[in-house]
Structure formats: C-alpha cells, structure tokens
Write an enzyme that holds these catalytic residues in place. Structure first.
Site, mmCIF file in Angstrom:
data_model
loop_
_atom_site.group_PDB
_atom_site.id
_atom_site.type_symbol
_atom_site.label_atom_id
_atom_site.label_comp_id
_atom_site.label_asym_id
_atom_site.label_seq_id
_atom_site.Cartn_x
_atom_site.Cartn_y
_atom_site.Cartn_z
ATOM 1 N N LYS A 62 11.443 1.581 -19.523
ATOM 2 C CA LYS A 62 10.505 0.713 -18.342
ATOM 3 C C LYS A 62 9.561 -0.013 -19.302
ATOM 4 C CE LYS A 62 10.106 0.477 -13.613
ATOM 5 N NZ LYS A 62 11.042 0.495 -12.614
ATOM 6 N N VAL A 84 6.228 -2.345 3.875
ATOM 7 C CA VAL A 84 7.346 -3.327 4.272
ATOM 8 C C VAL A 84 7.310 -4.662 3.348
ATOM 9 C CG1 VAL A 84 7.639 -2.295 6.552
ATOM 10 C CG2 VAL A 84 5.781 -4.109 6.174
ATOM 11 N N GLY A 85 7.478 -4.153 2.055
ATOM 12 C CA GLY A 85 7.645 -5.342 1.202
ATOM 13 C C GLY A 85 9.283 -5.692 1.008
#
Ligand code: NAD
Length: 353
Positions: free
Chosen positions: A80, A180-181
C-alpha cells in the site's frame, strides 16, 4: 523505537519512503509480502497528523492487502502507498507523476491503484511515469472505478451474515451505514433494492441527501449512527469504527461493511464475538475492488482486454470464502477476524514455501 519494533511492522518485506523536493511529494510505500506475486494495493492521500501516523496507516493497510489478496485467491502479494497531504488542496499532476517515479523505482514489486483521496484522474498522471498502475479508465484493459464491485461483494456479505445471524432475507432488515461515499452509496442502493430499511450518516451533506433521495434512508448524525436501533452496522467510512468506545453502543447482530481496518485493534474482535455479534472480516468482505483491479493488471500483463467474467467468478468464490470463515468461526467458537487471519497467513506461507 525503530521501524522493526513497531507493532504493525509484522514482517514487512520492505518499507520505502520517498520525498520529492520539486513537488513536495511525501510518500511511504509499504510492501508486506510478495510471496503470492507482486504486491498490489491502492494509494491513499490523507492529511496525516504526523509521519508516524502515516507509517502506521501504510503498514496496517499493506498487511491488510496481503491478507485480502490471499483471501480473494489472487496471485498478488500485499502493499500500500500513502501520500501525506490534503487531497482537496495539495494535489497536482506533477505530484502524481513524482509518485509514479517512486512506484517505478520498485521495479514492479508494487502495483498501485486508487484509494481514499486518490482518483483515476490522478492516476493518469502517475501512468506517465510508471506502468505499474491500475484502476484507470479509457483503455482496453481498464477496470474503472472498483467501488461498484466492492459494494456488490459487501452486499452479498451482508445478505449472508443476515441469513446466518437472523435466519431471514433482507426484506425489512434495518441497516445502519456509516459513510455513503463511493462504496457506501452503491451499497445503500443495493440494500434498498433488496428491501432493507436504511439509516445513514456521513460528514458530507450532499452525499447524504443524494442517497436519502434514492433510497428513502433516514439520516442521523455521525455520532448517533452508533446508537440507532438496527440489525446490521455497515462501516463504510474510514478505519477504526469498532472500538471499545463504540462497540457497547451498537445494538446490532451483524457488523458487515466495506471499510478497511474496521476493528480499532485485534482484541476488539474477541469482544464483538463475545457479544454475539456476527462480524464479516473487513478484508474478506471488501475484496471485490481489488479483484476488479487485479483483472486490469492481468489484462495489462497479457496485453489483453478486461474480462468481466473473470471478475464475476472471483467474486462468487469470495462469497464462498466468507461463508467458510463464518462457519469455522461459529463451529470453533472463535472470532471471525482471527479465523480469517489464520487462513490468510496459511495461504501466504504456502505460497512462500
Ligand atoms: P469515499 O471517500 O468515497 O467514502 C468515504 C465516506 O465516508 C465519505 O463520504 C466521507 O465523507 C465519509 N466519512 C468520513 N468520515 C466519516 C465519519 N466520521 N462518519 C461518517 N462518514 C464519514 O471512500 P470509498 O471508496 O467509499 O471507501 C470507503 C471505505 O471502504 C474506505 O475505508 C476504503 O479504504 C474502503 N474500501 C474501498 C474500496 C473501493 O473499491 N472504493 C475497496 C475496498 C475497501
């Protein structure tokens, strides 16, 4: 304390820091494992309070990618990248080109993609300086936005957990969604279509209004989401949603959502289990996105086109794997996160040997 003594170091193969004076790029790329193949995992841009916080995040996310890729049965290891900075103010094409040079210097041992704060448009700049980038649009191999596939995997996981914990389908089941992306919004639509009742919270009022208009969801504050009467809590914001402070407030029977690193620490998984809550390990249930990205890397390496059927097959397999983890957890009376960790580690160790 040195890097090697950090609790999250956990056998990382490589941790690389990059600074570019011209663009101000400050980035850390952590490679946890390449045992199953090149490390694959997105790049997060975040305004970290300190470089230690950025390092901790990179290490945790990178290990999570090793486990996630293993559980999704992908021929990739885990890595990452984090870029330290405010994604709303500090993004420039040059910054992402400099990031691409950093990725390229690792010679293909790490493939990057988008994560929180990084968009496909940013990665177009990265692509100018490295070929080890996926999650793009507009070419034959492109996989585009992974969020719908992530949300589909999470939706199936929620449905499975509800069947196991409540013995019913999703009709009338109350789901509290934190965030709520991209993923949370797609998940909300799928749950609404399946008959679930939604309660949503986000710091973004525009996103809340859009999702509420489409799904009839009830909106509550970001603090109140932990106290609502619901059957399922779906963390779809940032990490650490389940902590010693929030867990006692939850009234749910299921925790299943798209966010990475949902458990503030590994110990909290035991408390979740002791409270009789069915938890879908985050890196298992949210593996759909990396499956989508893996399809792009596969196509790029083969010089072919993106294959949606390959993605569908892997997603089906992922749902079965989640079921196996939940079964083993219930049969052995042990937290699902520990069971998943063991299976993931065994798969990585098998590849290493
Ligand atoms: P996103 O940035 O589009 O959505 C996150 C949402 O959470 C935003 O709307 C934000 O305003 C909201 N948020 C932030 N703080 C909050 C708070 N305290 N309470 C409530 N809401 C809050 O990101 P995304 O792509 O939807 O990803 C969400 C999570 O899922 C992240 O943890 C990400 O790492 C993980 N994930 C995403 C994918 C993917 O395909 N996008 C894949 C796997 C895992």
């Amino acid at each position: 304390m040195t890097l090697f003594d950090l609790p999250d170091f956990e056998g990382h193969e490589g941790v690389h820091s990059f600074y570019d004076e011209k663009t101000g790029l400050k980035s850390i790329i952590a490679i946890h494992s390449t045992a199953r193949g090149p490390a694959a995992g997105g790049c997060r841009m975040w305004d970290y309070a300190s470089s230690e916080a950025a390092l901790t995040d990179a290490l945790r996310l990178s290990r999570g990618m090793s486990y996630k890729n293993a559980m999704a049965d992908l021929d990739f290891g885990g890595g990452k990248a984090v870029i330290i900075g405010d994604s709303r103010k500090q993004k420039t094409p040059e910054l992402f080109e400099a990031f691409g040079r950093a990725v390229d210097s690792l010679g293909g041992s790490y493939w990057t993609a988008e994560d929180v704060g990084v968009s496909p448009a940013d990665l177009e700049s990265t692509r100018k300086t490295t070929r080890y980038v996926a999650g793009l649009e507009g070419h034959a191999a492109a996989s585009g936005d992974p969020s719908p596939v992530t949300a589909e995997g999470v939706f199936r996981g929620v449905r499975l957990c509800v069947e196991r914990a409540l013995g019913r389908d999703l009709t009338g089941v109350k789901v509290a969604i934190q965030g709520v992306g991209h993923v949370g919004a797609y998940l909300a639509e799928k749950l609404h279509a399946a008959g679930a009742k939604l309660i949503i919270a986000d710091v973004n009022q525009v996103a809340l209004n859009e999702v509420a208009a489409k799904t009839g969801a009830e909106i509550v504050s970001t603090d109140a989401i932990f106290d609502v009467e619901a059957d399922v809590f779906a963390p779809c914001a940032l990490g650490g949603a389940i902590s010693a402070a929030t867990l006692p407030r939850l009234k749910v029977k299921v925790i299943a959502g798209g966010a990475n690193n949902q458990l503030a620490d590994a110990m909290i998984g035991q408390t979740v289990f002791d409270r009789g809550i069915l938890y879908a390990p985050d890196y298992v249930i949210n593996g759909g996105g990396i499956i989508n990205v893996a399809a792009e890397i596969r196509a790029l390496e083969a010089g072919g086109a993106f294959d949606p059927q390959w993605v569908a097959t892997k997603l089906d397999r992922l749902a079965l794997t989640l079921g196996e983890v939940l079964d083993q957890s219930l049969a052995e009376k042990r937290p699902a996160n520990l069971v998943a960790d063991e299976i993931a580690r065994a798969r990585i160790a098998a590849a290493r040997s």
